[in-house]
Scaffold this active site. Structure first.
Site, PDB file in Angstrom:
ATOM      1  CB  THR A 210      -0.877  -0.035   1.267  1.00 28.97           C
ATOM      2  OG1 THR A 210      -1.834  -1.077   1.104  1.00 28.97           O
ATOM      3  CG2 THR A 210      -1.598   1.277   1.525  1.00 28.97           C
ATOM      4  NE  ARG A 238     -10.222  -5.771   3.182  1.00 26.87           N
ATOM      5  CZ  ARG A 238      -9.124  -5.046   3.256  1.00 26.87           C
ATOM      6  NH1 ARG A 238      -8.688  -4.366   2.227  1.00 26.87           N
ATOM      7  NH2 ARG A 238      -8.430  -4.990   4.385  1.00 26.87           N
ATOM      8  CG  ASP A 241      -6.671   0.651   6.513  1.00 28.46           C
ATOM      9  OD1 ASP A 241      -6.565  -0.262   5.648  1.00 28.46           O
ATOM     10  OD2 ASP A 241      -5.701   1.300   6.914  1.00 28.46           O
ATOM     11  CB  THR A 261       0.553   0.596   5.276  1.00 28.51           C
ATOM     12  OG1 THR A 261       0.808  -0.723   4.763  1.00 28.51           O
ATOM     13  CG2 THR A 261       1.785   1.100   6.018  1.00 28.51           C
TER      14      THR A 261
HETATM   15  N1  ASP Z   1      -4.352  -1.371   4.700  1.00 33.06           N
HETATM   16  C1  ASP Z   1      -4.540  -1.994   3.431  1.00 33.06           C
HETATM   17  C2  ASP Z   1      -5.894  -2.653   3.420  1.00 33.06           C
HETATM   18  O1  ASP Z   1      -6.209  -3.363   4.367  1.00 33.06           O
HETATM   19  C3  ASP Z   1      -3.500  -3.013   3.089  1.00 33.06           C
HETATM   20  C4  ASP Z   1      -2.059  -2.643   3.369  1.00 33.06           C
HETATM   21  O2  ASP Z   1      -1.773  -1.609   3.930  1.00 33.06           O
HETATM   22  O3  ASP Z   1      -1.164  -3.422   2.993  1.00 33.06           O
HETATM   23  O4  ASP Z   1      -6.600  -2.524   2.474  1.00 33.06           O
END
Ligand code: ASP
Length: 344
Positions: A210, A238, A241, A261
């Site tokens: 991310t 889905r 956050d 993240t």
């Molecule tokens: N926070 C991101 C999500 O859950 C994924 C990530 O940060 O790797 O969509």
């Protein structure tokens, strides 16, 4: 009315000028002594198990985040806004195809990338976000348009894409997002999954990518943005956050700017980004302390893997993470870019 003598006017004027210069000099000196910066940009490329990344791949990731930080820095150095810097920085990350965002977005359970993104203006508390878009190359720019051109904060799916078209954004085919490396990873994960019961998204997480950025501009305004393809093998529909204001993205000039993240479900349940800023605001503790309390204590207790990047209005930076690594870059007003992955 009698006129004041010229020497008196000049005298008063010079006292004012001297005072103004003295206060400028003092604040610049005081700021640097206190580790404060006039403008700062922090960028991340995801938290997770970075130890699995090959040295060659890691070099490419570092070069890409460096380029993104340079792009944002130029905007801030020339007096541009933190919002422009955040958007431009994240577009470079999205376009690179090296991160779980934009061109590199991970595939969901059906093999389709579904992208989420948000941006927030710490000066006005304006915010824009998009979720579950499948045909938008730069979701961060679409999020900004939601903020600036609609009365809403969050648009999802088809509605968000219709809005993109209405704003002249060309929708791209799913092939635009084809990425050999992530497709292989998707197939491997699918194969492994066959032997297990259904995976809860985020559990047993080995991956990262991310992207996020937080900036403080010369006018003293904070902005934060995040862009992602979410967790690999997530269920279609889905939403993580990143596009949820207060969970993965938040900015408020009165406290801090945050981009998170990690496993999004934990960030949503704990409203991580706004919780950190609320602690700064109400408990009068430093950003470093607040961020540490949330990421290294609360999230750890819940086994919520991840990290955040944060900035306060004085330019103090915090980048805690509880995974083994988080790719991140910081650039301050001197222009020096520092890129790190592990606890170095
Ligand atoms: N926070 C991101 C999500 O859950 C994924 C990530 O940060 O790797 O969509």
């Amino acid at each position: 009315m009698k006129r004041a003598p010229l020497f008196l006017i000049l005298g008063i004027f010079s006292v004012f000028v001297a005072a103004a210069f003295a206060s400028l000099g003092h604040s610049a000196a005081a700021r640097s002594a206190a580790g404060e910066e006039k403008f700062v940009l922090v960028v991340h490329g995801g938290a997770g198990n970075w130890k699995t990344e090959s040295p060659e791949q890691l070099d490419a990731d570092k070069a890409a985040i460096n380029k993104a930080a340079e792009t944002g820095y130029k905007i801030l150095a020339s007096g541009g806004s933190s919002l422009d810097a955040v958007e431009a920085t994240l577009r470079v990350m999205e376009d690179s195809g090296l991160f779980d965002a934009g061109r590199g977005g991970y595939y969901d359970r059906d093999g389709v990338p579904e992208l989420d993104s948000a941006i927030m203006d710490g000066r006005t508390l304006g915010a824009g976000a998009v979720a579950a878009v499948k045909h938008v190359a730069n979701p961060i720019s679409l999020a900004r348009l939601v903020m600036e051109k609609t009365p809403h904060v969050l648009l999802v799916g088809d509605g968000a894409e219709q809005f993109a078209k209405s704003q002249g954004i060309e929708l791209v085919s799913p092939y635009y997002f084809y990425n050999e490396r992530y497709w292989k990873m998707y197939q491997e994960m699918k194969a492994k999954e066959k032997n297990k019961s259904a995976q809860i998204p985020g559990n047993d997480r080995k991956v990262y990518g991310t992207v996020g950025a937080v900036a403080l501009d010369q006018a003293g305004n904070l902005a934060a943005g995040t862009s992602t393809g979410g967790t690999p093998l997530k269920m279609p529909g889905r939403v993580g956050d990143s596009p949820i204001i207060g969970a993965g993205t938040y900015a408020n000039n009165d406290s801090c700017g945050i981009s998170g993240t990690g496993v999004g479900e934990f960030y949503i349940r704990n409203t991580v980004a706004s919780d950190i800023c609320a602690r700064v605001r109400y408990l009068h503790i430093s950003l470093a302390q607040a961020a540490d309390d949330v990421v290294m204590k609360e999230l750890v207790q819940q086994k919520g893997e991840g990290g955040i990047i944060g900035l306060d209005p004085k330019g103090h930076v915090a980048t805690p993470f509880n995974s083994n690594g988080m790719l991140r870059a910081t650039v301050t007003d001197g222009g020096k870019i520092t890129v790190k992955v592990f606890n170095e």
